[in-house]
Scaffold this motif. Structure first.
Motif, short mmCIF file in Angstrom:
data_model
loop_
_atom_site.label_atom_id
_atom_site.label_comp_id
_atom_site.label_asym_id
_atom_site.label_seq_id
_atom_site.Cartn_x
_atom_site.Cartn_y
_atom_site.Cartn_z
N ALA A 340 0.87 -1.18 0.00
CA ALA A 340 0.00 0.00 0.00
C ALA A 340 0.90 1.23 0.00
CB ALA A 340 -0.91 -0.01 1.22
N GLU A 341 1.46 1.50 -1.15
CA GLU A 341 2.39 2.61 -1.32
C GLU A 341 2.13 3.22 -2.69
OE1 GLU A 341 6.25 0.82 -1.16
OE2 GLU A 341 6.15 0.46 0.99
N ASP A 342 2.40 4.50 -2.82
CA ASP A 342 2.14 5.18 -4.07
C ASP A 342 3.44 5.35 -4.86
OD1 ASP A 342 1.34 6.71 -6.14
OD2 ASP A 342 0.43 8.31 -4.93
N PRO A 343 3.64 4.52 -5.89
CA PRO A 343 4.89 4.63 -6.66
C PRO A 343 5.02 5.99 -7.35
CG PRO A 343 3.46 2.91 -7.59
CD PRO A 343 2.76 3.47 -6.40
N ALA A 344 3.89 6.67 -7.58
CA ALA A 344 3.95 7.99 -8.22
C ALA A 344 4.40 9.06 -7.25
CB ALA A 344 2.58 8.34 -8.79
N LEU A 348 5.31 6.56 -1.21
CA LEU A 348 4.73 7.05 0.05
C LEU A 348 3.67 6.07 0.55
CD1 LEU A 348 4.83 9.82 1.68
CD2 LEU A 348 2.67 10.34 0.51
N PRO A 349 3.72 5.68 1.83
CA PRO A 349 2.70 4.75 2.34
C PRO A 349 1.29 5.29 2.10
CG PRO A 349 4.43 5.06 3.96
CD PRO A 349 4.71 6.03 2.84
N SER A 350 0.37 4.39 1.75
CA SER A 350 -0.99 4.79 1.42
C SER A 350 -1.98 3.98 2.24
CB SER A 350 -1.19 4.58 -0.09
OG SER A 350 -2.48 4.90 -0.50
N PRO A 351 -1.98 4.18 3.57
CA PRO A 351 -2.93 3.41 4.38
C PRO A 351 -4.34 3.93 4.18
CG PRO A 351 -1.73 4.96 5.77
CD PRO A 351 -1.20 5.13 4.37
N GLY A 352 -5.31 3.26 4.75
CA GLY A 352 -6.70 3.71 4.60
C GLY A 352 -7.60 2.53 4.32
N GLN A 353 -8.83 2.85 3.94
CA GLN A 353 -9.79 1.76 3.71
C GLN A 353 -9.73 1.26 2.27
OE1 GLN A 353 -14.10 2.33 4.01
NE2 GLN A 353 -14.19 0.43 5.19
#
Ligand code: ADP
Length: 455
Positions: A340-344, A348-353
């Motif tokens: 759950a990370e944004d390669p763009a 950056l970690p992309s936690p959430g639902q």
């Protein structure tokens, strides 16, 4: 065989261990933090017990709570998974003292391999090549400069207690070394609780090839083939495959032999991985041994048909290994770690639902995950949400199936590393089997903001 196994972990690996236990007819006890009440491992285990608040040090790393829970629930063994307490010799020893079987190696073996500078020294004595560098730990800057005079530059300062791709610094010149050594020591002390450092020559384009071993403590140590884990970002693995493409039979044999020797020298029992850097077609160097199950173990399982987690449990229960000495690989397997990370945005970690979760399937595809539609990824732990493993009769078929699977995989609500993997799979050099640890840096254009080009 055990009656009940407590799984001292979370996420996909906890789910993986529960499944292995169930296949063996063993009851399972999950532990969870307050942030993981709705987690899949909690739902799948026969029993589950909350062991503390979200912060790992108060829950998944809290030894007294875990041991007390094992005793309360009457577990006769603990599987530590990977990460958290898996490579903590102190924890393994406490399990032993409490007459709970630790499903892993003896504390002494964990301890011996846990200090990477000492392990290096031990391997060198055993005749296993190590990367040129300091014979052991390096005490101060003056000693570092002396090592550098023989090793040359660039060199790598590494933390003896380091792990997970952290605690490493590339140094280009004596002037660099002066500042870097003290800073690396401070960083290591803060991150790993030990300031001990050692030095290796920085190899410019090595491959990371590791060997899976199983040892039963009755003199049987078997190498279960190799994995190439060269596709990394910041020294962290993202895509792994087995077998390692283009490896000569001679070098492959040498790697397997060195791995068996490494495990034998430390009196290893259970599953472990001996990691090497490989330079050119001939040179192998030991870098470390991981004394636990690895994230990437499924690629080995797919090409050998051996259930490594089941083998871990059987070995811990005292069973003799019943595997042939020479294990053959059938076909080819690739694993992509879906984080759950944004390669763009520079991963950056992309936690959430997760608002939608439709995993891929079909021939040759295996998905290891603890995620589901509606699941909220807590921000406290690592960002791995799924592993997609593709098997094919050959590498091309495995790549084609992986592309199909990643194209199908629908994960809504968060950003993931899927676009990054598609870019690697489409890369002409990757397809030719040209891989090395700085492949991503050299061959993948992440764009100005780290954005992968559209495929
Ligand atoms: P960790 O325990 O943190 O995973 P390792 O020693 O296993 O650290 O190394 C992780 C990765 O760092 C390797 O796979 C490789 O990409 C890189 N690396 C480690 N040692 C060297 C070296 N001497 N030269 C070049 N790269 C290295």
């Amino acid at each position: 065989m055990f009656n009940k196994v407590l799984i001292a972990n979370r996420g996909e690996i906890a789910v993986r261990v529960i499944r292995a236990c169930r296949d063996l007819g063993i009851r399972t006890a999950a532990v969870y933090s307050e942030a993981d009440r709705d987690a899949l491992h909690v739902r799948l285990a026969d029993e589950a017990f909350c062991i503390g608040p979200p912060a790992a040090r108060d829950s998944y790393l809290h030894i007294p709570n875990i041991i007390a829970t094992a005793e309360l629930l009457g577990a006769d063994a603990i599987h530590p998974g990977y990460g958290f307490l898996a490579e903590n010799p102190h924890f393994a020893e406490i399990c032993q003292d409490c007459k709970i079987t630790f499903i892993g190696p003896p504390p002494e073996a964990i301890h011996k391999m846990g200090n990477k500078a000492a392990a290096r020294q031990m391997m060198r004595k055993a005749g296993i090549p190590v990367v040129p560098g300091s014979p052991g730990p390096v005490r101060d800057e003056a000693a570092a400069l002396a090592v550098a005079r023989t090793t040359g530059y660039p060199l790598l300062i590494k933390a003896a207690a380091g792990g997970g791709g952290r605690g490493m610094r590339v140094v280009q010149s004596p002037a660099d070394l002066r500042g870097a050594f003290a800073a690396a020591g401070q960083e290591a002390a803060a991150a790993f609780g030990s300031a001990e450092l050692y030095i290796e020559k920085y190899l410019t384009e090595p491959r990371h090839i590791e060997v899976q071993i199983l040892a039963d403590g009755r003199g049987n140590v078997v190498a279960i083939g190799e994995r190439d884990c060269s596709i990394q970002r910041r020294h962290q693995k993202l895509l792994e495959e087995s077998p390692a493409v283009g490896l000569s039979p001679r070098l492959r044999r040498a790697l397997l032999r060195a791995a068996v020797r490494a495990a034998t020298v430390v009196g290893y029992v259970n599953a472990g991985t001996v990691e090497f850097l490989v330079e050119g077609t001939n040179h192998l160097y030991f870098i470390e041994m991981n004394t636990r199950i690895q994230v990437e173990h499924p690629v080995t399982e797919m090409v050998t048909n051996i259930d490594l987690v089941k083998e871990q449990i059987k070995i811990a229960a005292g069973e003799r290994l019943s595997l042939p000495r020479e294990i053959e690989a059938h076909g080819h397997a690739i694993e992509c770690r879906i984080n759950a990370e944004d390669p763009a945005r520079d991963f950056l970690p992309s936690p959430g639902q997760i608002t939608a979760f439709i995993p891929p399937g079909g021939p040759g595809i295996r998905v290891e995950t603890h995620a589901f539609t509606g699941y909220t990824i807590p921000p406290y732990y690592d960002s791995l949400i799924a592993k997609v493993i593709a098997w094919g009769r050959d590498r091309d078929e495995a790549i084609a199936r992986m592309r199909r699977a990643l194209g199908e995989f629908d994960i809504g609500g968060i950003q993931t590393t899927i676009p990054f993997h598609l870019q690697v799979l489409d890369n002409a050099f990757f397809r030719k089997g040209e891989v090395y640890v700085n492949f991503v840096q050299r061959r993948i254009d992440l764009g100005p903001a780290g954005r992968p080009r559209s495929a």
